[in-house]
Structure formats: C-alpha cells, structure tokens
Design an enzyme around this catalytic site. Structure first.
Site, mmCIF file in Angstrom:
data_model
loop_
_atom_site.group_PDB
_atom_site.id
_atom_site.type_symbol
_atom_site.label_atom_id
_atom_site.label_comp_id
_atom_site.label_asym_id
_atom_site.label_seq_id
_atom_site.Cartn_x
_atom_site.Cartn_y
_atom_site.Cartn_z
ATOM 1 N N PRO A 46 10.656 41.268 104.325
ATOM 2 C CA PRO A 46 9.326 40.916 103.827
ATOM 3 C C PRO A 46 8.315 40.854 104.961
ATOM 4 O O PRO A 46 8.593 40.310 106.027
ATOM 5 C CB PRO A 46 9.549 39.537 103.186
ATOM 6 N N GLU A 47 7.156 41.430 104.729
ATOM 7 C CA GLU A 47 6.117 41.511 105.744
ATOM 8 C C GLU A 47 4.885 40.716 105.302
ATOM 9 O O GLU A 47 4.968 39.906 104.379
ATOM 10 C CB GLU A 47 5.776 42.984 105.993
ATOM 11 N N LYS A 84 5.051 36.776 109.674
ATOM 12 C CA LYS A 84 5.997 36.872 108.552
ATOM 13 C C LYS A 84 6.630 35.521 108.233
ATOM 14 O O LYS A 84 7.623 35.447 107.510
ATOM 15 C CB LYS A 84 7.098 37.885 108.887
#
Length: 305
Positions: free
Chosen positions: A20-21, A72
C-alpha cells in the site's frame, strides 16, 4: 548465506504483492478519521507478538485525538502523549467495524483476500477494541507489518526519514530538478526513495513514468527540464485520481479499505502489471516487465525514452 536467502525470498514476494502506498494509506486515514476520533481504547488483543511493539497497557483508556498519514505510515494520536503507528508493509489490512452489537466472531458477506469471511480470521494479528464496542482488526498474511507505540516527542525524529509529501507545498518542480540533478541512479529508484519523496511507491512510480513517456532505467540527471516538468504534473494528477478512486487493489487483491471493500484505481492502471499487453500510449509497443531495484518494473520500450 541465511541473510542472502532472506533477501532473495523478499524480492520474490515483492514481485507478487503490492505494498500500500500514499493513495491507499490516505484512503484508510480518511475513513478512520471519521470513525475513530473520540473513541476510547478498551482492550488490545495481540495474536502475533512480534507485530505489536510496545506495552499495550500504555494505551488502555486513551482516546483517539487525530488520525494522520505520513508517507506510507498511518498514525493514531492519543490523548496521553502517545501515538500508535501502523505500517501495512506488503499484505497488511486494517478493517474497522462500528457495530456496537457484534458477537465475538464477525461474519462478512464475502471473504477477505488471503482469508475467509470471518473476523477474527486466520490472518488477524491484532485486535483493538473500543469502549463503545467497535473493533479494529489488523490482518497480515506475511507478518511483515507492525503496530508501534511511539511517544509524541519521537515523531519529530521520524520526520527526518522522509522527504516532502507529493501533494503538499514543499513538493515543487524546483525540488525535483534539484534532487534529480544530483544522482545517476535510475529515475524510478529515485522516485521510490522515501527520503526523497514520501509515499510514492512501485505502482504509481510505474504509472507516472509511463504517462510522462520516460524510461524507468534512465539516470535521473539525464532528464531534461521539459521531462521533469511533465513528470511533476503527472505524479500529482495520478496520486489525486488514485485517492479519489479509493486506492489500488492490484492483482494480488491484498489491499482493502477499512470497510473490507477493494479500491477502485486498478481499473485505470495503464502499465502496472500489464506485461505482454499492447501499449495504451503509443498503440505499437508491448508492455515489458523487468526487475529494477528489487521491484517489478513495467514500461513500453517503444515510447518511453
């Protein structure tokens, strides 16, 4: 030998899973900001000890004051001068349910990625319970993610780990020109360096370079002013669009929003995980996949120069 084997295994995993960014963590932040602020922590159930760093007794009875994102990383600021930091790494998930009448086991309408349709499930590692009966589930198939208790004063020290946020004022065209001019590293690797740009990762670096028509292997200091200007614009445009769509649930489906539903930006991906498909930019090339800096890199060799 053991450390070498671990690095090889990690590289293989990075080909399979998408971390996930910025857009995904920003989506989670927005959801939890509406759901958690003002809630009091009543209990913390740790099912995987290595993934919770700190003494959970320190946060029992504390209220959530604010939810934030940095790069992040997700943070819950508590009213006792402590902050709970979350990092999802490759396969972490944050699922939240506010139903005050939940039984011990929650049955979902459809299975979560890498799990069944029940919470807590086989990948649930930590459960945070609130005084009103709502619960936050931290799931993680690969067990790389973590939750960490940090004193507020140490948050300032962590700021040094990150560069400017791409959607904040500090991220300027002049800043990009400066950092690119100082290195011959491949442009994609520079874009993913969290000390240079916070939150930009593999998915959106691929997409931005494709949109800008720049070969990801090019030395950063070889880019022209015109190319840097184009890249600057598309980074901002793509990140905003991905946030609006609720983030990207890529081919691995690992990322879900806190309501257990997938993101939507995967419908708009033009190059990431599109190896072997015709190029949507030039219409003549074929998307190629290579390994660059330990990450799967996708580009059109015909129109990305």
């Amino acid at each position: 030998m053991q450390s070498v084997s671990w690095r090889i295994a990690f590289c293989i995993l990075t080909f399979i899973f998408s971390m996930p960014e910025l857009p995904e963590v920003e989506t989670i932040k927005g959801y939890l900001s509406k759901s958690l602020v003002g809630k009091k922590i009543a209990a913390v159930k740790i099912l995987e000890k290595k993934q919770f760093i700190g003494d959970p007794k320190q946060i029992i009875g504390a209220k959530v004051k604010k939810v934030f994102r940095r790069a992040k990383t997700l943070g819950l600021v508590l009213d006792n001068n402590l902050t709970l930091l979350f990092h999802l790494k490759l396969t972490g998930q944050i699922i939240f349910f506010a139903n005050h009448h939940l039984k011990e086991e929650l049955v979902l309408s459809s299975p979560l990625p890498f799990a069944d349709n029940k919470l807590p499930g086989k990948t649930t590692r930590i459960i945070i319970e609130f005084a009103d009966g709502s619960r936050l589930f931290f799931n993680d198939l690969r067990k790389f993610g973590w939750i960490k208790i940090i004193p507020d004063q140490k948050l300032e020290q962590k700021e040094e780990e990150y560069g400017p946020e791409p959607l904040e004022e500090e991220f300027t065209l002049e800043y990009l020109q400066d950092i690119f001019s100082k290195t011959r590293r491949a442009i994609k690797i520079v874009l993913m360096d969290q000390k240079k740009i916070a939150g930009l990762g593999n998915i959106y670096a691929n997409e931005a370079l494709f949109e800008a028509g720049i070969d990801p292997r090019r030395p950063a200091n070889s880019l022209t002013s015109q190319e840097i200007g184009k890249l600057y614009q598309v980074i901002i445009k793509i990140l905003k669009a991905a946030i609006k769509a609720g983030g990207t649930s890529a081919a691995d489906d690992a990322y879900v929003k806190p309501d257990a539903t997938p993101g939507g930006y995967q419908r708009y991906l033009r190059v990431y995980q599109q190896a072997g498909k015709p190029c949507l930019r030039c219409g003549r090339g074929t998307i190629r996949r290579i390994n660059l800096g330990g990450r799967g890199t996708f580009f059109c060799p015909r129109c990305q120069k």
